[in-house]
Design a protein around this motif. Structure first.
Motif, PDB file in Angstrom:
ATOM      1  N   ALA A  85      32.195  -3.465  21.257  1.00 28.89           N
ATOM      2  CA  ALA A  85      31.927  -4.115  22.542  1.00 28.89           C
ATOM      3  C   ALA A  85      32.243  -5.600  22.403  1.00 28.89           C
ATOM      4  O   ALA A  85      32.029  -6.194  21.344  1.00 28.89           O
ATOM      5  CB  ALA A  85      30.474  -3.914  22.960  1.00 28.89           C
ATOM      6  N   PRO A  86      32.746  -6.206  23.482  1.00 30.11           N
ATOM      7  CA  PRO A  86      33.136  -7.619  23.419  1.00 30.11           C
ATOM      8  C   PRO A  86      31.934  -8.560  23.386  1.00 30.11           C
ATOM      9  O   PRO A  86      30.871  -8.252  23.919  1.00 30.11           O
ATOM     10  CB  PRO A  86      33.936  -7.807  24.711  1.00 30.11           C
ATOM     11  N   LEU A  87      32.148  -9.703  22.762  1.00 28.66           N
ATOM     12  CA  LEU A  87      31.213 -10.821  22.816  1.00 28.66           C
ATOM     13  C   LEU A  87      31.855 -11.846  23.739  1.00 28.66           C
ATOM     14  O   LEU A  87      32.997 -12.244  23.534  1.00 28.66           O
ATOM     15  CB  LEU A  87      30.983 -11.418  21.429  1.00 28.66           C
ATOM     16  N   VAL A  88      31.106 -12.231  24.759  1.00 28.61           N
ATOM     17  CA  VAL A  88      31.660 -13.066  25.815  1.00 28.61           C
ATOM     18  C   VAL A  88      30.960 -14.413  25.860  1.00 28.61           C
ATOM     19  O   VAL A  88      29.734 -14.482  25.832  1.00 28.61           O
ATOM     20  CB  VAL A  88      31.534 -12.348  27.182  1.00 28.61           C
ATOM     21  N   SER A  89      31.748 -15.461  25.929  1.00 27.16           N
ATOM     22  CA  SER A  89      31.231 -16.822  26.081  1.00 27.16           C
ATOM     23  C   SER A  89      32.018 -17.491  27.203  1.00 27.16           C
ATOM     24  O   SER A  89      33.251 -17.567  27.138  1.00 27.16           O
ATOM     25  CB  SER A  89      31.393 -17.614  24.783  1.00 27.16           C
ATOM     26  N   CYS A  96      34.184  -9.506  18.991  1.00 27.79           N
ATOM     27  CA  CYS A  96      33.554  -8.238  19.347  1.00 27.79           C
ATOM     28  C   CYS A  96      32.635  -7.808  18.211  1.00 27.79           C
ATOM     29  O   CYS A  96      32.713  -8.330  17.095  1.00 27.79           O
ATOM     30  CB  CYS A  96      34.580  -7.160  19.658  1.00 27.79           C
ATOM     31  N   ILE A  97      31.760  -6.889  18.539  1.00 30.89           N
ATOM     32  CA  ILE A  97      30.910  -6.268  17.538  1.00 30.89           C
ATOM     33  C   ILE A  97      31.356  -4.818  17.454  1.00 30.89           C
ATOM     34  O   ILE A  97      31.624  -4.179  18.471  1.00 30.89           O
ATOM     35  CB  ILE A  97      29.416  -6.402  17.904  1.00 30.89           C
ATOM     36  N   CYS A  98      31.486  -4.313  16.235  1.00 33.39           N
ATOM     37  CA  CYS A  98      32.016  -2.966  16.040  1.00 33.39           C
ATOM     38  C   CYS A  98      31.189  -2.234  14.998  1.00 33.39           C
ATOM     39  O   CYS A  98      30.851  -2.807  13.958  1.00 33.39           O
ATOM     40  CB  CYS A  98      33.469  -3.047  15.592  1.00 33.39           C
ATOM     41  N   VAL A  99      30.869  -1.004  15.291  1.00 29.89           N
ATOM     42  CA  VAL A  99      30.225  -0.114  14.331  1.00 29.89           C
ATOM     43  C   VAL A  99      31.239   0.972  14.005  1.00 29.89           C
ATOM     44  O   VAL A  99      31.725   1.663  14.898  1.00 29.89           O
ATOM     45  CB  VAL A  99      28.930   0.498  14.893  1.00 29.89           C
ATOM     46  N   THR A 100      31.549   1.083  12.737  1.00 30.69           N
ATOM     47  CA  THR A 100      32.532   2.055  12.276  1.00 30.69           C
ATOM     48  C   THR A 100      31.912   2.870  11.159  1.00 30.69           C
ATOM     49  O   THR A 100      31.185   2.330  10.325  1.00 30.69           O
ATOM     50  CB  THR A 100      33.786   1.327  11.743  1.00 30.69           C
ATOM     51  N   GLU A 121      23.745  -3.204  23.624  1.00 27.57           N
ATOM     52  CA  GLU A 121      22.573  -4.086  23.631  1.00 27.57           C
ATOM     53  C   GLU A 121      22.784  -5.284  22.703  1.00 27.57           C
ATOM     54  O   GLU A 121      22.477  -6.419  23.063  1.00 27.57           O
ATOM     55  CB  GLU A 121      21.339  -3.296  23.202  1.00 27.57           C
ATOM     56  N   SER A 122      23.330  -5.027  21.533  1.00 26.88           N
ATOM     57  CA  SER A 122      23.585  -6.118  20.575  1.00 26.88           C
ATOM     58  C   SER A 122      24.634  -7.087  21.098  1.00 26.88           C
ATOM     59  O   SER A 122      24.474  -8.311  20.992  1.00 26.88           O
ATOM     60  CB  SER A 122      24.028  -5.541  19.218  1.00 26.88           C
ATOM     61  N   ALA A 123      25.705  -6.559  21.672  1.00 29.80           N
ATOM     62  CA  ALA A 123      26.754  -7.424  22.218  1.00 29.80           C
ATOM     63  C   ALA A 123      26.208  -8.266  23.355  1.00 29.80           C
ATOM     64  O   ALA A 123      26.530  -9.471  23.462  1.00 29.80           O
ATOM     65  CB  ALA A 123      27.942  -6.588  22.682  1.00 29.80           C
ATOM     66  N   ALA A 124      25.379  -7.675  24.212  1.00 28.15           N
ATOM     67  CA  ALA A 124      24.794  -8.428  25.336  1.00 28.15           C
ATOM     68  C   ALA A 124      23.883  -9.535  24.816  1.00 28.15           C
ATOM     69  O   ALA A 124      23.921 -10.664  25.319  1.00 28.15           O
ATOM     70  CB  ALA A 124      24.043  -7.487  26.255  1.00 28.15           C
TER      71      ALA A 124
END
Length: 132
Positions: A85-89, A96-100, A121-124
């Motif tokens: 999911a993207p991290l937005v500023s 982005c944050i990624c779980v692989t 939730e983490s990205a938000a």
């Protein structure tokens, strides 16, 4: 089962072929994507790479924008799934944050009931902290 991922420092993956890359590309406009990928054909990286044309990439990125995350099921590495999911500023995707993980620890039901909600939730939360 056993899974080994081996990469080297500086190893680069085409963004259209991986989960985190699609999360980052989704922050760009269609015009920017067309500038990055001037040819319709995109290089495949694995037998399961589903994005092999620019048209397919643009459609996938629309889906990523709508749902807020990208999902990859063995698209780059066999035996590996990922959610990003993207991290937005300031309205701009900056990371982005990624779980692989291996398919045996990331079954589809766990991805949709546990991993995707946690990644979103983490990205938000991170995006909120970036925007003060």
């Amino acid at each position: 089962g056993r899974l080994v991922l081996a990469t080297e420092v500086g190893y680069a993956i085409e963004p259209h072929a991986c989960t985190s890359g699609k999360a980052l590309l989704a922050g760009l406009s269609d015009r920017e994507i067309m500038d990055l990928y001037p040819d319709e054909a995109l290089p495949p990286h694995h037998g399961n790479t589903i994005i092999n044309t620019r048209t397919a990439l643009l459609e996938e990125l629309r889906k990523v924008r709508e749902q807020g995350f990208s999902y990859g099921d063995e698209q780059y590495y066999q035996g590996v799934r990922g959610v990003a999911a993207p991290l937005v500023s300031g309205r701009k995707t900056i990371a982005c944050i990624c779980v692989t993980g291996p398919v045996f620890s990331m079954p589809t039901d766990r991805i949709y009931t546990e991993i995707i909600p946690n990644v979103l939730e983490s990205a938000a939360a991170i995006s909120r902290s970036l925007n003060g």
